[in-house]
Motif scaffolding. Structure first.
Motif, short mmCIF file in Angstrom:
data_model
loop_
_atom_site.label_atom_id
_atom_site.label_comp_id
_atom_site.label_asym_id
_atom_site.label_seq_id
_atom_site.Cartn_x
_atom_site.Cartn_y
_atom_site.Cartn_z
N LEU A 50 0.83 -1.22 0.00
CA LEU A 50 0.00 0.00 0.00
C LEU A 50 0.86 1.26 0.00
CD1 LEU A 50 -2.86 -1.09 2.43
CD2 LEU A 50 -3.04 -0.69 -0.04
N VAL A 51 1.93 1.25 0.78
CA VAL A 51 2.86 2.39 0.80
C VAL A 51 3.51 2.54 -0.58
CG1 VAL A 51 5.05 3.20 1.77
CG2 VAL A 51 3.26 2.33 3.29
N CYS A 52 3.89 1.42 -1.17
CA CYS A 52 4.51 1.45 -2.51
C CYS A 52 3.53 1.97 -3.56
CB CYS A 52 5.01 0.07 -2.91
SG CYS A 52 6.49 -0.44 -2.01
N LEU A 53 2.27 1.58 -3.45
CA LEU A 53 1.27 2.09 -4.39
C LEU A 53 1.16 3.60 -4.30
CD1 LEU A 53 -1.56 -0.58 -4.18
CD2 LEU A 53 -0.35 0.15 -6.24
N ALA A 54 1.14 4.13 -3.09
CA ALA A 54 1.08 5.59 -2.92
C ALA A 54 2.33 6.24 -3.51
CB ALA A 54 0.92 5.94 -1.44
N MET A 94 0.61 -4.57 -10.85
CA MET A 94 0.85 -5.81 -10.12
C MET A 94 0.63 -5.62 -8.62
SD MET A 94 4.08 -7.85 -11.78
CE MET A 94 5.29 -6.67 -11.19
N ALA A 95 1.13 -4.52 -8.08
CA ALA A 95 0.97 -4.26 -6.65
C ALA A 95 -0.51 -4.13 -6.30
CB ALA A 95 1.73 -3.00 -6.25
N ALA A 96 -1.26 -3.42 -7.13
CA ALA A 96 -2.69 -3.24 -6.88
C ALA A 96 -3.42 -4.58 -6.91
CB ALA A 96 -3.29 -2.27 -7.89
N LEU A 97 -3.08 -5.42 -7.86
CA LEU A 97 -3.72 -6.73 -7.95
C LEU A 97 -3.34 -7.61 -6.76
CD1 LEU A 97 -5.56 -8.68 -9.42
CD2 LEU A 97 -3.62 -9.27 -10.91
#
Length: 109
Positions: free
Chosen positions: A67-71, A96-99
């Motif tokens: 979640l931190v990486c997505l932000a 990929m991170a979101a999935l």
């Protein structure tokens, strides 16, 4: 198959991971920080979360890291041009991170 995970979503993440592994890391992103984010570490943290997600349910710590990486990736994407495919590389990481997070959320239900 992991309980409560849609096989098609897991297969999609697996396919995306295989695509990612064939893609070269954009050379100009080595050692580079954008908006205070280390671009190699961002890649590494997301890769670790995706591999973990493919192996089983995400624990709370890995989910939080993703979640931190997505932000972070949303913050840096507007600053990356796509002359060498770097923007597409990081968009793929984001997807990929979101999935992986989505799969983890489905598993937690």
């Amino acid at each position: 198959m992991i309980a409560n995970m849609s096989e098609s979503e897991l297969e999609r993440l697996s396919r995306m991971w295989k695509e990612h592994m064939r893609a070269p890391f954009p050379p100009r992103m080595r050692g580079r920080e954008i908006e205070g984010e280390d671009m190699v570490l961002l890649d590494s943290y997301i890769a670790g979360g995706v591999v973990s997600s493919l192996s089983g349910p995400l624990d709370g710590k890995r989910r939080e890291i993703l979640l931190v990486c997505l932000a972070a990736i949303e913050k840096v994407l507007p600053s990356i041009d796509d002359d060498d495919g770097a923007s597409e590389y990081y968009k793929h990481l984001r997807d990929m991170a979101a999935l992986a997070v989505e799969l983890g959320n489905a598993n937690a239900r």
